[in-house]
Design a protein around this motif. Structure first.
Motif, PDB file in Angstrom:
ATOM      1  N   MET A   1       2.223   1.746  -3.596  1.00 40.87           N
ATOM      2  CA  MET A   1       1.198   2.202  -4.528  1.00 40.87           C
ATOM      3  C   MET A   1       0.804   3.646  -4.248  1.00 40.87           C
ATOM      4  O   MET A   1       0.557   4.423  -5.181  1.00 40.87           O
ATOM      5  N   THR A   2       0.754   4.010  -2.991  1.00 44.53           N
ATOM      6  CA  THR A   2       0.434   5.393  -2.631  1.00 44.53           C
ATOM      7  C   THR A   2       1.508   6.335  -3.142  1.00 44.53           C
ATOM      8  O   THR A   2       1.216   7.416  -3.683  1.00 44.53           O
TER       9      THR A   2
ATOM     10  N   HIS B   1     -10.210   2.516  -5.780  1.00 41.34           N
ATOM     11  CA  HIS B   1     -10.605   2.651  -4.376  1.00 41.34           C
ATOM     12  C   HIS B   1     -10.362   4.076  -3.876  1.00 41.34           C
ATOM     13  O   HIS B   1     -11.203   4.648  -3.171  1.00 41.34           O
TER      14      HIS B   1
ATOM     15  N   TYR C   1       3.762  -4.737  -6.439  1.00 40.05           N
ATOM     16  CA  TYR C   1       2.345  -4.853  -6.800  1.00 40.05           C
ATOM     17  C   TYR C   1       2.206  -5.049  -8.304  1.00 40.05           C
ATOM     18  O   TYR C   1       3.110  -4.719  -9.084  1.00 40.05           O
TER      19      TYR C   1
ATOM     20  N   LYS D   1       0.832  -1.199   0.000  1.00 38.26           N
ATOM     21  CA  LYS D   1       0.000   0.000   0.000  1.00 38.26           C
ATOM     22  C   LYS D   1       0.872   1.256   0.000  1.00 38.26           C
ATOM     23  O   LYS D   1       0.554   2.252  -0.677  1.00 38.26           O
TER      24      LYS D   1
ATOM     25  N   GLU E   1      -3.502  -4.694  -9.372  1.00 39.39           N
ATOM     26  CA  GLU E   1      -3.608  -4.208  -7.998  1.00 39.39           C
ATOM     27  C   GLU E   1      -3.547  -2.683  -7.953  1.00 39.39           C
ATOM     28  O   GLU E   1      -4.267  -2.040  -7.172  1.00 39.39           O
TER      29      GLU E   1
ATOM     30  N   PHE F   1      -6.438  -0.218  -6.658  1.00 39.91           N
ATOM     31  CA  PHE F   1      -6.095   0.733  -5.605  1.00 39.91           C
ATOM     32  C   PHE F   1      -6.529   2.147  -5.979  1.00 39.91           C
ATOM     33  O   PHE F   1      -7.097   2.881  -5.156  1.00 39.91           O
TER      34      PHE F   1
END
Length: 475
Positions: A183-184, A354, A343, A180, A347, A351
């Protein structure tokens, strides 16, 4: 062997090996190896397990360790018996003094959890709501919340199973958090590029590619847990000749607490030299969060290859067996994080979807809150207007009081006297006399009198059309 040092990696392993294993004696060549300092008098370093009940776990272990009966039963207990809860049943035979201390520990832990629940409710704005502590305590599976006063067999059984399960999932959760994080970071970089013009975007992308190349330009990384990797530690960290590398001696040197095992922290310490090849905290291109993830990957890899009984510890026997395998002597090259993206594209797409949904939800909530604010302001304006009107009415009443305005005088009627009518007087037409003169018993109201039409005939005289034929009215 120390309970607290072992238990943080696995409750089951701790219970199996507690006090029943000693460090394996190793003959050292004193002409070549400097003897490590005696650390027997020093307590092993306390490493946090990462569990939210870490302190409670350690304190329970410390008290159980003091009971001789429990220690003796531990020597004859195998893994399966522990999993079946047989060791927990031995709590019934623990001394009264230890049981009393365990009871107090549990009461303190339940009190701590209730305080946390109350604090969370206060933060969420539920001060006026009743708290069902029993229902909320169900989420803490490592103790029996239905009995908050005494530490029983079920509590020890729950603690062992919960700690084992939570520690097994700990690495998985750390990997998910890192994914996470990556990806952020990538998402924020892309969003930043959208805010730039063409020239600024081009410069930013060139800088990004340059940093990636600089980070990838590092010395070769040895395969974790390989002979080459351990020899490098032997030479650079221990200051010994790599030609004199001896697995037994190496194990003894780096078993920092002398318990005869490599735990996860001791293994991770062996990879520091390899990680320093890749990461430098002073370099812009190196991310220290990624360094810790790389350390975790290395430790997991070695555990998977060497820890044959899956107890999350590496014994001397397991270590020596691993040093004879081909993977130890002729390992494959190690692929670092930059060669293995954390990732997948799918994914990343999920993400970002989301995040988009979260942003829309937040915007909707912000819009709803703004509408509520506008409505509250409108209601406030109405209240202010009503307040002003009420104040004006009060002031008007106060002025009337100061002017002393008197009401009109009241008319008092005595006996049969008819009060004189107020206002303009209208006399009856000629021929229409007051019937009260001919009929003293009749009482007329002056209001009724005023309502009689002026052209009304004298009711004391019969109308001509009402007389029978041949009868004339007498004047």
């Amino acid at each position: 062997m120390s309970w607290s040092q072992v238990f943080h990696t696995s409750c089951l392993v701790l219970l199996v090996h507690l006090l029943c294993l000693e460090a394996v004696p190793i003959s050292l060549d004193k002409t070549k190896v400097n003897q490590p300092e005696d650390k027997a008098s020093e307590p092993p370093p306390s490493v946090d397990t990462g569990l939210h009940y870490d302190r409670y776990l350690r304190e329970v272990i410390d008290f159980l360790e003091k009971d001789q009966h429990f220690r003796e039963k531990l020597h004859n207990t195998d893994m399966e018996d522990i999993k079946m809860g047989k060791l927990a049943k031995e709590l019934d035979f623990v001394s009264h003094h230890v049981r009393t201390q365990l009871d107090e520990l549990k009461r303190q832990e339940v009190s701590r959890l209730r305080t946390l629940i109350k604090a969370k409710q206060d933060i969420e704005g539920g001060n006026d709501m009743a708290v069902d502590h029993q229902a909320l305590l169900k989420q803490f599976e490592y103790l029996n919340h239905m009995n908050p006063h005494t530490f029983e067999v079920e509590d020890l059984d729950r603690l062992i199973k919960s700690a084992t399960n939570d520690l097994e999932n700990y690495d998985k959760e750390r990997h998910e958090e890192f994914k996470k994080y990556e990806m952020t970071k990538d998402h924020e970089r892309r969003e930043h590029l959208k805010t730039l013009d063409d020239e600024g975007r081009k410069k930013e992308e060139e800088h990004y590619e340059e940093m990636k190349k600089k980070h990838a330009d590092h010395p070769k990384v040895n395969h974790p847990g390989s002979q080459n990797q351990f020899k490098e530690v032997w030479e650079e960290a221990d200051g010994l000749d790599p030609e004199d590398f001896d697995p037994k001696t190496f194990f003894k040197l780096h078993d920092s607490n002398g318990d005869g095992f490599f735990d996860e922290q001791e293994l991770e310490a062996l990879f520091t030299k390899e990680l320093e090849k890749i990461y430098d905290p002073t370099n812009e291109e190196d991310d220290m969060v990624e360094m810790e993830e790389e350390r975790l990957r290395m430790r997991e890899h070695v555990m998977n290859e060497v820890d044959t009984n899956k107890d999350r510890l590496v014994s001397l026997e397991e270590f020596l067996i691993a040093t004879k395998k081909k993977e130890f002597l002729e390992p494959d090259s190690w692929e670092t994080l930059e060669q293995n993206q954390a990732y997948t594209d799918e994914e990343m797409r999920e993400f970002e979807e989301h995040l988009t949904q979260q942003e829309e939800d937040l915007n909707q909530k912000a819009s709803d809150l703004q509408k509520q604010r506008d409505e509250l302001e409108r209601q406030q304006e109405q209240l202010n207007s009503q307040k002003v009107e009420l104040q004006q009415a009060v002031e008007h009443m106060e002025r009337l009081k100061t002017q002393k305005v008197e009401p009109p005088p009241e008319v008092h009627v005595e006996g049969n006297a008819i009060p004189e009518p107020q206002g303009e007087y209208h006399p009856l037409p000629l021929g229409h006399q007051d019937m009260s003169q001919n009929h003293p018993g009749m009482k007329q109201d002056n209001h009724l009198q005023n309502q009689i039409p002026h052209n009304t005939q004298d009711l004391s005289q019969p109308r001509l059309q009402d007389l029978p034929p041949g009868h004339q009215a007498v004047p």
